[in-house]
Write an enzyme that holds these catalytic residues in place. Structure first.
Site, PDB file in Angstrom:
ATOM      1  N   ARG A 118      21.792   1.110  10.133  1.00  0.00           N
ATOM      2  CA  ARG A 118      21.895   0.269   8.936  1.00  0.00           C
ATOM      3  C   ARG A 118      22.262   1.073   7.700  1.00  0.00           C
ATOM      4  O   ARG A 118      22.788   0.514   6.727  1.00  0.00           O
ATOM      5  CB  ARG A 118      20.609  -0.546   8.768  1.00  0.00           C
ATOM      6  CG  ARG A 118      20.476  -1.601   9.874  1.00  0.00           C
ATOM      7  CD  ARG A 118      19.164  -2.339   9.797  1.00  0.00           C
ATOM      8  NE  ARG A 118      18.028  -1.478  10.044  1.00  0.00           N
ATOM      9  CZ  ARG A 118      17.547  -1.152  11.249  1.00  0.00           C
ATOM     10  NH1 ARG A 118      18.129  -1.639  12.340  1.00  0.00           N
ATOM     11  NH2 ARG A 118      16.502  -0.359  11.384  1.00  0.00           N
ATOM     12  N   GLU A 172       8.747   5.961  12.929  1.00  0.00           N
ATOM     13  CA  GLU A 172       7.547   5.111  12.868  1.00  0.00           C
ATOM     14  C   GLU A 172       7.255   4.600  14.280  1.00  0.00           C
ATOM     15  O   GLU A 172       6.124   4.361  14.647  1.00  0.00           O
ATOM     16  CB  GLU A 172       7.810   3.947  11.905  1.00  0.00           C
ATOM     17  CG  GLU A 172       6.590   3.156  11.511  1.00  0.00           C
ATOM     18  CD  GLU A 172       6.937   1.976  10.605  1.00  0.00           C
ATOM     19  OE1 GLU A 172       8.126   1.780  10.276  1.00  0.00           O
ATOM     20  OE2 GLU A 172       6.005   1.244  10.248  1.00  0.00           O
TER      21      GLU A 172
HETATM   22  P1  AMP Z   1      11.091   6.397   8.915  1.00  0.00           P
HETATM   23  O1  AMP Z   1      11.745   7.562   9.538  1.00  0.00           O
HETATM   24  O2  AMP Z   1       9.731   6.108   9.462  1.00  0.00           O
HETATM   25  O3  AMP Z   1      11.086   6.469   7.391  1.00  0.00           O
HETATM   26  O4  AMP Z   1      11.916   5.120   9.326  1.00  0.00           O
HETATM   27  C1  AMP Z   1      13.084   4.822   8.689  1.00  0.00           C
HETATM   28  C2  AMP Z   1      14.130   4.361   9.649  1.00  0.00           C
HETATM   29  O5  AMP Z   1      13.626   3.470  10.644  1.00  0.00           O
HETATM   30  C3  AMP Z   1      15.162   3.605   8.890  1.00  0.00           C
HETATM   31  O6  AMP Z   1      16.418   4.023   9.377  1.00  0.00           O
HETATM   32  C4  AMP Z   1      14.877   2.154   9.184  1.00  0.00           C
HETATM   33  O7  AMP Z   1      16.065   1.493   9.526  1.00  0.00           O
HETATM   34  C5  AMP Z   1      13.944   2.137  10.367  1.00  0.00           C
HETATM   35  N1  AMP Z   1      12.659   1.459  10.128  1.00  0.00           N
HETATM   36  C6  AMP Z   1      11.439   2.028  10.154  1.00  0.00           C
HETATM   37  N2  AMP Z   1      10.466   1.143   9.943  1.00  0.00           N
HETATM   38  C7  AMP Z   1      11.084  -0.039   9.739  1.00  0.00           C
HETATM   39  C8  AMP Z   1      10.616  -1.344   9.453  1.00  0.00           C
HETATM   40  N3  AMP Z   1       9.310  -1.632   9.335  1.00  0.00           N
HETATM   41  N4  AMP Z   1      11.533  -2.325   9.306  1.00  0.00           N
HETATM   42  C9  AMP Z   1      12.854  -2.052   9.410  1.00  0.00           C
HETATM   43  N5  AMP Z   1      13.346  -0.843   9.702  1.00  0.00           N
HETATM   44  C10 AMP Z   1      12.485   0.168   9.852  1.00  0.00           C
END
Ligand code: AMP
Length: 171
Positions: free
Chosen positions: A59, A96
């Site tokens: 995205r 995550e």
């Molecule tokens: P992080 O590395 O945990 O900051 O996760 C960020 C990446 O995971 C981004 O590229 C987001 O597209 C996706 N992502 C993580 N958590 C979510 C969520 N709750 N909703 C949508 N996309 C998420």
């Protein structure tokens, strides 16, 4: 931004139990919302002498390419492993919901570049921190990071240098 916030759809337990996925597809389907988000993401960086925007698969490609256009610079894709055809740098990191890796072409940016990182969601900050490290492998300077959504309760911002982290919508 308040009106755009109402267009974001919560999908519980996707892609894994316990995760509330922030679905931006209704937002990008709306031409006015898409235009407004693009302008707002680019706005704080109009005077930052950005030379390239880097976006994280998948995205981050949508918003990153639009922001690059808005700033009048090119776009660098940070991709999942095995997708880029030429020589790559790579960084492994925790999500995550799971473990993965990002890659960037070694010649995508140089020491002369000032890069803006763009993604849809800042959650735990693992993806953004890995992207920071990845772009750093080519010795480019990172001038800032822009996110459509920041999940404040996950403290992802702590993983990044405090300057120039910019998010449009907070949950
Ligand atoms: P992080 O590395 O945990 O900051 O996760 C960020 C990446 O995971 C981004 O590229 C987001 O597209 C996706 N992502 C993580 N958590 C979510 C969520 N709750 N909703 C949508 N996309 C998420």
């Amino acid at each position: 931004m308040q009106q755009i916030k109402t267009q974001i759809r919560d999908i519980p337990d996707f892609p894994a139990p316990g995760i509330v996925f922030k679905d931006l597809t209704p937002v990008i389907r709306d031409a006015n919302s898409l235009r407004r988000i693009t302008r707002k993401l680019a706005e704080p960086f109009q005077q930052s002498k950005i030379t390239a925007v880097a976006g994280m698969e998948a995205r981050g490609f949508i918003f990153g390419a639009l922001v690059a256009q808005e700033l009048g610079v090119g776009f660098v894709p940070l991709r999942k492993p095995g997708k880029l055809p030429s020589d790559t740098h790579s960084v492994a990191y925790e999500l995550e919901y799971g473990k993965t890796m990002l890659e960037m072409h070694t010649d995508a940016v140089t020491v002369k570049d000032r890069v803006l990182l763009v993604d849809d969601v800042l959650a735990t900050g693992g993806t953004a921190a890995a992207s920071y490290e990845l772009v750093g492998k080519s010795n480019a300077e990172i001038a800032g990071c822009a996110f459509v959504i920041e999940l404040d309760f996950l403290n992802g911002r702590k993983q990044l240098p405090p300057q120039n982290v910019h998010s449009l919508i907070h949950f």
